[in-house]
Structures are given as C-alpha cells and as structure tokens.
Scaffold this motif. Structure first.
Motif, PDB file in Angstrom:
ATOM      1  N   LEU A   3     105.762   2.294   4.025  1.00  0.00           N
ATOM      2  CA  LEU A   3     104.960   2.029   5.216  1.00  0.00           C
ATOM      3  C   LEU A   3     104.448   3.309   5.855  1.00  0.00           C
ATOM      4  N   HIS A  19      97.667  -5.280  10.576  1.00  0.00           N
ATOM      5  CA  HIS A  19      98.263  -4.158   9.849  1.00  0.00           C
ATOM      6  C   HIS A  19      99.337  -4.631   8.870  1.00  0.00           C
ATOM      7  N   GLU A  23      99.064  -4.152   4.780  1.00  0.00           N
ATOM      8  CA  GLU A  23     100.117  -3.527   3.976  1.00  0.00           C
ATOM      9  C   GLU A  23     100.596  -4.462   2.871  1.00  0.00           C
ATOM     10  N   ASP A  27     100.325  -3.757  -1.117  1.00  0.00           N
ATOM     11  CA  ASP A  27     101.528  -3.783  -1.954  1.00  0.00           C
ATOM     12  C   ASP A  27     101.389  -4.799  -3.083  1.00  0.00           C
TER      13      ASP A  27
END
Length: 147
Positions: A3, A19, A23, A27
């Motif tokens: 992160l 956000h 992420e 990923d």
C-alpha cells in the motif's frame, strides 16, 4: 498488497473508498498478469467471458451497455471469442436484430479456469479475514453497488 504510505490503520476511515478500489484493481491486475498465462485472452477481455458465464441470457447490446464500450469493439471481441470456440451468437427468435450470446462447452472450460483465478485472488486478499468477515465484506460491497 503493497500500500502507498498514506494508507495507515489509524486513518483507515478517512481514506476514500475510491482509493481502496483502485488498490484492489491494481493488485488483481498484477495477480492476473503473474498467474494467468494465456495468449488467447487479455486481462481486459476476461470480464466479458465471466459476465457471459454468469448471465442467464445476454445480448451483444447488453454487453455494450454493461461495459460502456463501443458496439464495434464488442462485436470484434465477440467475433474473436467465436473464432476461439468460446461462444456462439445467434438471432433472438423474437427480434432478429438482437444477437444472443452463449458460451460453448469450450467457453465454459475457459471460464472455469478464470473462476479458479478469481477465487485464488480472493483467497490471497482475504487470508487475514475470517469467513464471517468475508461474508460481511461481500454484503457491504453489494450495498455499495446495488441500484
């Protein structure tokens, strides 16, 4: 998941949902690229097959609307999937202008591989969560996306 520095447990409630989603997508994309080696399908094309798999009956037009892409792109992609033997398109008997999209047995086999891939990623990202927490997370995510 690695992160960015601004992601800290003590300020987790102040981070935008956007956000977190960003992420997770990054990923997932990295996971797919590292895990799924298939020259037949790109990472961007995977969602089309998965959506077709889990739709009782879908049309080319519905896929255009769902993915917010052009009719030309969708037709080209579906043609590619047809050539690979993953799906068929046939006229809707009630409206000849509509094309119903269905997976073939080969398409079902391919989506079985994709389901294993997605399941592997879900296991990876929820490994520190209990079954109940995963269930709660999915329930809350449904509330976020439901109309």
């Amino acid at each position: 998941m690695t992160l960015p520095a601004q992601f800290k447990k003590e300020n987790s409630e102040n981070i935008f949902i956007y956000h977190y989603v960003e992420e997770m997508i990054a990923d997932y994309t990295k996971y797919v690229k590292e895990t799924f080696d298939d020259s037949d399908i790109t990472v961007a094309e995977l969602p089309f097959l998965i959506r077709i798999r889990f739709s009782e009956e879908t049309t080319q037009k519905e896929l255009v609307e769902l993915f917010r892409v052009s009719e030309g792109y969708t037709a080209k992609l579906l043609r590619k999937f047809e050539e690979k033997g993953y799906l068929t398109r046939c006229e809707d008997p009630t409206n000849r202008r509509k094309k119903i999209v269905e997976l073939t047995s080969r398409g079902i086999e391919k989506t079985d591989e994709l389901i294993e891939l997605i399941n592997g990623w879900e296991i990876k990202v929820t490994k520190n969560m209990s079954d109940e927490e995963v269930k709660t997370l999915k329930s809350l995510l449904f509330k976020v996306v439901e109309p």
